[in-house]
Design a protein around this motif. Structure first.
Motif, PDB file in Angstrom:
ATOM      1  N   PRO A 230       0.816  -1.221   0.000  1.00 41.56           N
ATOM      2  CA  PRO A 230       0.000   0.000   0.000  1.00 41.56           C
ATOM      3  C   PRO A 230       0.850   1.271   0.000  1.00 41.56           C
ATOM      4  O   PRO A 230       0.380   2.327  -0.385  1.00 41.56           O
ATOM      5  N   TYR A 231       2.101   1.130   0.443  1.00 37.57           N
ATOM      6  CA  TYR A 231       2.909   2.337   0.647  1.00 37.57           C
ATOM      7  C   TYR A 231       3.770   2.714  -0.555  1.00 37.57           C
ATOM      8  O   TYR A 231       4.145   3.870  -0.711  1.00 37.57           O
ATOM      9  N   CYS A 232       4.122   1.734  -1.400  1.00 36.22           N
ATOM     10  CA  CYS A 232       4.915   2.087  -2.584  1.00 36.22           C
ATOM     11  C   CYS A 232       4.338   1.470  -3.860  1.00 36.22           C
ATOM     12  O   CYS A 232       4.921   1.578  -4.923  1.00 36.22           O
ATOM     13  N   GLU A 233       3.197   0.803  -3.725  1.00 35.94           N
ATOM     14  CA  GLU A 233       2.483   0.210  -4.858  1.00 35.94           C
ATOM     15  C   GLU A 233       3.273  -0.886  -5.580  1.00 35.94           C
ATOM     16  O   GLU A 233       2.989  -1.193  -6.732  1.00 35.94           O
ATOM     17  N   ASN A 234       4.284  -1.427  -4.907  1.00 34.79           N
ATOM     18  CA  ASN A 234       5.029  -2.548  -5.485  1.00 34.79           C
ATOM     19  C   ASN A 234       4.097  -3.760  -5.608  1.00 34.79           C
ATOM     20  O   ASN A 234       3.465  -4.159  -4.640  1.00 34.79           O
ATOM     21  N   LYS A 235       4.019  -4.323  -6.815  1.00 37.37           N
ATOM     22  CA  LYS A 235       3.115  -5.460  -7.034  1.00 37.37           C
ATOM     23  C   LYS A 235       3.872  -6.773  -7.252  1.00 37.37           C
ATOM     24  O   LYS A 235       3.262  -7.801  -7.501  1.00 37.37           O
ATOM     25  N   ASP A 236       5.192  -6.731  -7.201  1.00 44.30           N
ATOM     26  CA  ASP A 236       5.989  -7.932  -7.462  1.00 44.30           C
ATOM     27  C   ASP A 236       5.972  -8.837  -6.231  1.00 44.30           C
ATOM     28  O   ASP A 236       6.565  -8.507  -5.204  1.00 44.30           O
ATOM     29  N   HIS A 237       5.308  -9.982  -6.362  1.00 43.82           N
ATOM     30  CA  HIS A 237       5.148 -10.840  -5.186  1.00 43.82           C
ATOM     31  C   HIS A 237       6.486 -11.347  -4.649  1.00 43.82           C
ATOM     32  O   HIS A 237       6.579 -11.752  -3.490  1.00 43.82           O
TER      33      HIS A 237
END
Lengths: 210, 301
Positions: free
Chosen positions: B225-232
């Motif tokens: 939620p804080y940096c929008e990183n979507k890489d699992h």
């Protein structure tokens, strides 16, 4: 869980009541902290064994059972899947799974003599068996896709029929057949349907189970 | 659709949950007493406060589509005198439940800022601050020196006094529309950064909750939620093996963490304010593991 800390943490919200604020308000859960050492914020833990942590990964997958293509979250610890559940953010299934999908986790294991072991036959890499060969060999995806494309093109070119016996335009290839997968979604099937006539393929079927 | 009528919780439920936690950790008894004292005061005033929302459903949705939280330019119309009364009661509740708290708490509402002629301006000035910003403002204005209280205590008392007003505003908004268009780490209503979440028991969706106004909104499970990183591969979580339901979800890119209660494992939707208090050991562990709390709020700057 008992924790004593040299330094209380500065926390937001109601959690602040257990952090530095608690000490200032005189309601700290433990003994008041000793003077803060800004160079050493490491908390001191009474019982490190109790505070051992276990890390886990969440991997997004698609259920392998049918063409709905429901989203699945796989929980992985130490390289092994330890649980699966429906992906609430998946636009199709919104966190739900059918009875087969709910049991997806069991596909990962085989159960014998009351014990479960990871199924050694689970496919994790591309396997290739050459014509007339008896053994499978591992190949990479790029090689596999290039080989499939090459052979498809060769067969199509060799057997392409431009005109029929009456001399009418046919533009078809009867030596190839296309079988869609129950795993494919509507949009993928749309593309397949475009691709199949473009190749001249007339033998087109699917294996939908819905 | 997430409903927003969960706040304030009933005191019966609060007592039940606290009782469960105290069985495991008696050390938190006094902290929970302070929490209950504050909550009781907030509930009492929520019955007296009148708040209205002057926005249509479409106007609210327009804020959400523009990723703008409502109070960034909407005035919740806080009654200055009532705010002062709430502040006074919150301070008294803290002092009553934690007698060792500084005596100066009982005089906090006498500060210059809370005088009738200054109060409205003060509330306007501070209403968009994060905890850190409010503490810095208090120090900059010398308020902590004047009232002889630590800036963290003052900020906490102010936030706890704003909660009834903001929560009522949030509930009014939720009666007009839900928050399904909102996909941010900060609150769609008051802009505070969420520091705790839960996986909803019925479908497993990740629900973030604002610690100030208690708005709840859904955020994708496999995304920071804080940096929008979507890489699992750069997102994981940890837990203490004896308690799988209480997790810390961490991002290897921004190194921030989000405490998360897995309601499916717990088989109930627990109260996140109480969980935030009861899981302080997870904050300690997160820091030990090299992660930072998601404090501050970029959204508020």
């Amino acid at each position: 869980m008992n924790i004593s800390r040299r330094n209380f943490l500065k926390l937001s919200g109601l959690a602040a009541l257990t952090g530095t604020l608690a000490a200032k308000l005189g309601c700290a859960p433990d003994e008041p902290p000793t003077p803060t050492d800004p160079d050493d914020p490491t908390p001191v833990v009474d019982d490190p064994e109790e505070l051992r942590v276990q890390y886990a990964d969440t991997v997004i997958q698609i259920c392998s059972f049918c063409g709905v293509g429901c989203g699945v979250l796989c929980y992985v610890e130490n390289g092994e899947i330890i649980a699966t559940e429906g992906d609430p953010d998946h636009p199709i299934s919104e966190g739900t799974l059918c009875s087969k999908g709910s049991a997806l986790f069991n596909q990962y294991y085989i159960y014998e003599n009351g014990e479960s072991t990871i199924n050694p036959q689970r496919m994790t890499k591309v396997l290739y068996r050459a014509p007339r060969a008896t053994d499978w060999e591992e190949i990479d995806w790029d090689t596999a896709i290039s080989e499939i494309a090459r052979k498809t093109k060769d067969v199509r070119d060799e057997y392409f029929i431009e005109t029929n016996d009456n001399g009418e335009v046919a533009n078809r290839c009867e030596a190839l057949a296309w079988v869609g997968s129950a795993m494919c979604n509507n949009e993928e099937n749309y593309l397949f349907r475009k691709f199949v006539p473009a190749m001249g393929i007339v033998n087109n079927d699917h294996c939908a189970r819905l | 659709m997430e409903h927003h009528y969960h706040y304030p919780p009933s005191l019966d439920k609060v007592n039940q949950e606290i009782e469960q936690h105290l069985k495991k950790n008696k050390d938190l008894a006094q902290v929970f007493e302070v929490y209950k004292g504050i909550l009781t005061t907030q509930i009492k005033y929520m019955e007296k406060i009148q708040i209205s929302v002057d926005l249509t459903e479409e106007e609210i949705k327009d804020y959400f589509r523009k990723e703008k939280y409502l109070l960034s330019d909407q005035d919740p119309g806080i009654d200055a005198e009532l705010f002062k009364e709430v502040l006074d009661s919150v301070c008294k509740a803290i002092k009553e439940t934690s007698p060792e708290a500084p005596d100066a708490l009982l005089k906090l509402s006498d500060a210059e800022e809370f005088k009738k002629e200054n109060l409205q301006k003060f509330i306007k000035d501070i209403s968009l601050f994060s905890k850190k910003e409010l503490e810095e403002y208090i120090k900059k204005e010398g308020m902590d020196q004047r009232v002889e209280l630590d800036s963290e205590i003052i900020a906490f008392a102010i936030f706890m006094s704003l909660t009834p007003f903001y929560s009522l505003y949030m509930k009014k908004v939720a009666e007009i529309t839900d928050f399904s268009l909102w996909r941010q780490s900060f609150c769609p209503v008051c802009g505070q950064t969420a520091v705790i979440a839960r996986h909803r028991s019925d479908d497993g969706a990740r629900v973030l909750e604002c610690w100030l106004c208690h708005a709840q909104w859904v955020y994708p499970r496999v995304e920071c939620p804080y940096c929008e990183n979507k890489d699992h591969k750069n997102l994981r979580f940890f837990y203490v093996p004896e308690d799988k339901a209480r997790q810390v979800h961490v991002c290897e890119i921004c190194k921030k963490y989000l405490k998360t209660i897995d309601s499916k494992t717990m088989e109930k939707d627990s109260l996140l304010d109480i969980e935030a208090i009861a899981t302080t050991h997870l904050d300690v562990l997160a820091e030990r593991e090299g992660y930072k709390p998601p404090d501050g709020s970029a959204a508020l700057n």
